[in-house]
Design an enzyme around this catalytic site. Structure first.
Site, PDB file in Angstrom:
ATOM      1  N   PHE A  53      71.985   2.317  66.458  1.00 47.99           N
ATOM      2  CA  PHE A  53      73.234   2.527  65.736  1.00 47.99           C
ATOM      3  C   PHE A  53      74.447   1.924  66.434  1.00 47.99           C
ATOM      4  O   PHE A  53      75.452   1.654  65.791  1.00 47.99           O
ATOM      5  CB  PHE A  53      73.444   4.012  65.429  1.00 47.99           C
ATOM      6  CG  PHE A  53      72.566   4.478  64.308  1.00 47.99           C
ATOM      7  CD1 PHE A  53      72.814   4.082  63.005  1.00 47.99           C
ATOM      8  CD2 PHE A  53      71.469   5.280  64.556  1.00 47.99           C
ATOM      9  CE1 PHE A  53      71.992   4.488  61.965  1.00 47.99           C
ATOM     10  CE2 PHE A  53      70.640   5.697  63.527  1.00 47.99           C
ATOM     11  CZ  PHE A  53      70.902   5.297  62.226  1.00 47.99           C
ATOM     12  N   GLU A  54      74.368   1.683  67.726  1.00 49.78           N
ATOM     13  CA  GLU A  54      75.479   1.036  68.425  1.00 49.78           C
ATOM     14  C   GLU A  54      75.441  -0.485  68.303  1.00 49.78           C
ATOM     15  O   GLU A  54      76.476  -1.108  68.116  1.00 49.78           O
ATOM     16  CB  GLU A  54      75.495   1.420  69.908  1.00 49.78           C
ATOM     17  CG  GLU A  54      76.017   2.809  70.171  1.00 49.78           C
ATOM     18  CD  GLU A  54      77.507   2.973  69.873  1.00 49.78           C
ATOM     19  OE1 GLU A  54      78.238   1.974  69.735  1.00 49.78           O
ATOM     20  OE2 GLU A  54      77.947   4.129  69.778  1.00 49.78           O
ATOM     21  N   SER A  55      74.259  -1.090  68.427  1.00 50.26           N
ATOM     22  CA  SER A  55      74.202  -2.558  68.493  1.00 50.26           C
ATOM     23  C   SER A  55      73.095  -3.191  67.661  1.00 50.26           C
ATOM     24  O   SER A  55      72.938  -4.406  67.702  1.00 50.26           O
ATOM     25  CB  SER A  55      74.002  -2.989  69.945  1.00 50.26           C
ATOM     26  OG  SER A  55      72.695  -2.630  70.380  1.00 50.26           O
ATOM     27  N   THR A 126      78.751   7.836  67.894  1.00 52.23           N
ATOM     28  CA  THR A 126      77.638   7.369  67.065  1.00 52.23           C
ATOM     29  C   THR A 126      76.405   8.236  67.269  1.00 52.23           C
ATOM     30  O   THR A 126      75.690   8.541  66.316  1.00 52.23           O
ATOM     31  CB  THR A 126      77.312   5.898  67.402  1.00 52.23           C
ATOM     32  OG1 THR A 126      78.490   5.129  67.218  1.00 52.23           O
ATOM     33  CG2 THR A 126      76.213   5.350  66.535  1.00 52.23           C
TER      34      THR A 126
END
Length: 146
Positions: A53-55, A126
């Site tokens: 979800f971050e990258s 996140t």
């Protein structure tokens, strides 16, 4: 008709130039080998979920959030103003470019520093939004050989 459908589907598969996307199981293995499984009580599934979800599993991702005034670096999008670089607090004691290496060694080291803080994984909004209360975390390791 078939050609346009095929071309449309191919458009979704093309990775932008400069992107370096790791596979889900590759990320899981690197994080596991780096000692993140149950580090500070957080399962490996939580870390893999966060990375997605971050990258989207891109260890070289750089995201400039102009609305909130920060730049995120690497797999976990660590904020340059707090965790890396010359112009902030640099709590991880490293350059932000060190967080962009696909071997993830510095990324894991910095993640351990962050999660030891009072917020734990809650330091990443996140994670709180998409991973913390998920009842499907096990799917992040499905089929992975660690």
């Amino acid at each position: 008709m078939k050609a346009s459908v095929v071309l449309s589907l191919l458009g979704y598969l093309v990775v932008p130039s400069g992107a370096y996307i790791l596979g889900r199981c590759t990320v899981a293995k690197k994080l596991h080998d780096g000692g993140l499984d149950y580090f500070e009580g957080y399962s490996l599934e939580n870390w893999v979920c966060l990375a997605y979800f971050e990258s989207k599993f891109n260890p070289m991702a750089i995201y400039e959030n102009t609305r909130e005034g920060y730049t995120g670096f690497g797999l976990f999008q660590m904020r340059g103003s707090d965790w890396c670089g010359d112009h902030g607090r640099n709590r991880c004691h490293m350059s932000c470019s060190a967080l962009l290496n696909p071997n993830l060694e510095k990324t894991i080291k910095c993640a351990k520093t962050i999660v030891k803080g009072k917020e734990g994984m809650g330091a990443w909004p996140t994670w709180s939004r998409y991973c913390q209360y998920s009842d499907t975390l096990a799917r992040w390791l499905d089929g992975c050989k660690l």
